[in-house]
Scaffold this motif. Structure first.
Motif, PDB file in Angstrom:
ATOM      1  N   MET A   1       0.802  -1.200   0.000  1.00 32.30           N
ATOM      2  CA  MET A   1       0.000   0.000   0.000  1.00 32.30           C
ATOM      3  C   MET A   1       0.853   1.276   0.000  1.00 32.30           C
ATOM      4  O   MET A   1       0.463   2.244  -0.643  1.00 32.30           O
ATOM      5  CB  MET A   1      -0.934  -0.062   1.212  1.00 32.30           C
ATOM      6  N   PRO A   2       1.986   1.333   0.698  1.00 29.86           N
ATOM      7  CA  PRO A   2       2.790   2.559   0.653  1.00 29.86           C
ATOM      8  C   PRO A   2       3.328   2.836  -0.748  1.00 29.86           C
ATOM      9  O   PRO A   2       3.519   3.986  -1.132  1.00 29.86           O
ATOM     10  CB  PRO A   2       3.928   2.325   1.638  1.00 29.86           C
ATOM     11  N   TYR A   3       3.570   1.786  -1.558  1.00 30.49           N
ATOM     12  CA  TYR A   3       4.053   1.995  -2.923  1.00 30.49           C
ATOM     13  C   TYR A   3       2.976   2.650  -3.781  1.00 30.49           C
ATOM     14  O   TYR A   3       3.263   3.513  -4.609  1.00 30.49           O
ATOM     15  CB  TYR A   3       4.472   0.669  -3.566  1.00 30.49           C
ATOM     16  N   LEU A   4       1.766   2.224  -3.585  1.00 29.17           N
ATOM     17  CA  LEU A   4       0.643   2.797  -4.336  1.00 29.17           C
ATOM     18  C   LEU A   4       0.462   4.268  -3.982  1.00 29.17           C
ATOM     19  O   LEU A   4       0.273   5.109  -4.864  1.00 29.17           O
ATOM     20  CB  LEU A   4      -0.638   1.997  -4.047  1.00 29.17           C
ATOM     21  N   THR A   5       0.532   4.610  -2.731  1.00 27.17           N
ATOM     22  CA  THR A   5       0.402   6.005  -2.293  1.00 27.17           C
ATOM     23  C   THR A   5       1.523   6.850  -2.867  1.00 27.17           C
ATOM     24  O   THR A   5       1.292   7.960  -3.357  1.00 27.17           O
ATOM     25  CB  THR A   5       0.414   6.067  -0.742  1.00 27.17           C
ATOM     26  N   ALA A   6       2.741   6.335  -2.846  1.00 27.60           N
ATOM     27  CA  ALA A   6       3.887   7.068  -3.388  1.00 27.60           C
ATOM     28  C   ALA A   6       3.724   7.274  -4.893  1.00 27.60           C
ATOM     29  O   ALA A   6       4.028   8.359  -5.428  1.00 27.60           O
ATOM     30  CB  ALA A   6       5.178   6.316  -3.077  1.00 27.60           C
ATOM     31  N   ALA A   7       3.253   6.262  -5.602  1.00 22.44           N
ATOM     32  CA  ALA A   7       3.057   6.368  -7.052  1.00 22.44           C
ATOM     33  C   ALA A   7       2.011   7.426  -7.376  1.00 22.44           C
ATOM     34  O   ALA A   7       2.185   8.231  -8.305  1.00 22.44           O
ATOM     35  CB  ALA A   7       2.661   5.011  -7.626  1.00 22.44           C
ATOM     36  N   VAL A   8       0.907   7.462  -6.641  1.00 20.91           N
ATOM     37  CA  VAL A   8      -0.151   8.446  -6.872  1.00 20.91           C
ATOM     38  C   VAL A   8       0.366   9.850  -6.594  1.00 20.91           C
ATOM     39  O   VAL A   8       0.096  10.792  -7.347  1.00 20.91           O
ATOM     40  CB  VAL A   8      -1.400   8.114  -6.008  1.00 20.91           C
ATOM     41  N   VAL A   9       1.141  10.034  -5.544  1.00 16.11           N
ATOM     42  CA  VAL A   9       1.689  11.343  -5.210  1.00 16.11           C
ATOM     43  C   VAL A   9       2.665  11.800  -6.300  1.00 16.11           C
ATOM     44  O   VAL A   9       2.636  12.953  -6.742  1.00 16.11           O
ATOM     45  CB  VAL A   9       2.366  11.318  -3.809  1.00 16.11           C
ATOM     46  N   ILE A  10       3.531  10.908  -6.752  1.00 14.70           N
ATOM     47  CA  ILE A  10       4.506  11.260  -7.809  1.00 14.70           C
ATOM     48  C   ILE A  10       3.784  11.619  -9.103  1.00 14.70           C
ATOM     49  O   ILE A  10       4.120  12.611  -9.759  1.00 14.70           O
ATOM     50  CB  ILE A  10       5.516  10.107  -8.018  1.00 14.70           C
ATOM     51  N   ILE A  11       2.784  10.853  -9.483  1.00 14.46           N
ATOM     52  CA  ILE A  11       2.023  11.145 -10.700  1.00 14.46           C
ATOM     53  C   ILE A  11       1.302  12.485 -10.562  1.00 14.46           C
ATOM     54  O   ILE A  11       1.269  13.293 -11.493  1.00 14.46           O
ATOM     55  CB  ILE A  11       1.039   9.994 -11.026  1.00 14.46           C
ATOM     56  N   GLY A  12       0.731  12.759  -9.408  1.00 18.48           N
ATOM     57  CA  GLY A  12       0.068  14.038  -9.164  1.00 18.48           C
ATOM     58  C   GLY A  12       1.037  15.202  -9.280  1.00 18.48           C
ATOM     59  O   GLY A  12       0.721  16.231  -9.894  1.00 18.48           O
ATOM     60  N   LEU A  13       2.237  15.063  -8.704  1.00 18.27           N
ATOM     61  CA  LEU A  13       3.250  16.119  -8.801  1.00 18.27           C
ATOM     62  C   LEU A  13       3.701  16.334 -10.251  1.00 18.27           C
ATOM     63  O   LEU A  13       3.902  17.473 -10.685  1.00 18.27           O
ATOM     64  CB  LEU A  13       4.442  15.793  -7.902  1.00 18.27           C
ATOM     65  N   LEU A  14       3.859  15.240 -10.996  1.00 17.15           N
ATOM     66  CA  LEU A  14       4.233  15.363 -12.405  1.00 17.15           C
ATOM     67  C   LEU A  14       3.148  16.093 -13.216  1.00 17.15           C
ATOM     68  O   LEU A  14       3.450  16.908 -14.096  1.00 17.15           O
ATOM     69  CB  LEU A  14       4.512  13.990 -13.014  1.00 17.15           C
ATOM     70  N   CYS A  15       1.891  15.819 -12.925  1.00 14.03           N
ATOM     71  CA  CYS A  15       0.774  16.486 -13.626  1.00 14.03           C
ATOM     72  C   CYS A  15       0.768  17.982 -13.314  1.00 14.03           C
ATOM     73  O   CYS A  15       0.566  18.814 -14.212  1.00 14.03           O
ATOM     74  CB  CYS A  15      -0.554  15.861 -13.233  1.00 14.03           C
TER      75      CYS A  15
END
Length: 170
Positions: free
Chosen positions: A1-15
């Motif tokens: 679950m922490p990997y999923l949260t990190a991926a969503v945060v990184i994708i959000g920052l990239l957007c």
């Protein structure tokens, strides 16, 4: 679950970063004018040298106009067209110098003010947007101006008086 949260945060920052870069690029294009294309004028089907098609129409004064009786300046105007109304005074002023018999004005739609302004200086035809004169000129845009020679061929065409060689054709 922490990997999923990190991926969503990184994708959000990239957007968000992509959005900021896009907005900066748009702002820069507006400042430099790189996003504006030069005006090519209205789409004119008939260009210099093109013959005008056959037509017959009646002016508001009851005069019959045909392909064979038109030379000089021809202008197409339409009701509700702001550029047409801006051009109208200059067109009428120029038409006055050419003489009424050398100027034809075609008004599409219901625009009594335009007809009143043009009638003293031009032969005026009121017709539908797809009327016989517009069809002969293959005209789909207003304002549209044509300068016709004595051979009933287009000498010049455009959306402004500056687009025409304003010398009266012989």
């Amino acid at each position: 679950m922490p990997y999923l949260t990190a991926a969503v945060v990184i994708i959000g920052l990239l957007c968000v970063f992509n959005l900021l870069l896009t907005l900066a690029l748009i702002r820069r294009m507006r400042q430099t004018g790189a996003g504006t294309a030069p005006s090519a004028g209205p789409p004119m089907a008939l260009s210099a040298g093109s013959p005008v098609g056959e037509f017959t129409a009646e002016t508001v004064n009851g005069e019959t106009i045909s392909h064979d009786t038109v030379t000089g300046l021809v202008g197409f105007f339409s009701a509700g067209c702001e550029p047409c109304h801006k051009l109208l005074p200059r067109f009428a002023e120029h038409a006055r110098t050419l003489g009424r018999e050398n100027v034809l004005a075609v008004v599409a739609g219901d625009d009594p003010e335009a007809v009143t302004a043009l009638e003293p200086v031009a032969r005026v035809i009121v017709e539908d947007y797809d009327g016989p004169v517009a069809g002969a000129f293959q005209n789909t845009w207003t304002p549209a101006l044509y300068l016709l020679g004595s051979d009933h061929r287009v000498v010049a065409a455009g959306g402004r008086l500056e687009d025409l060689s304003v010398a009266s054709p012989a």
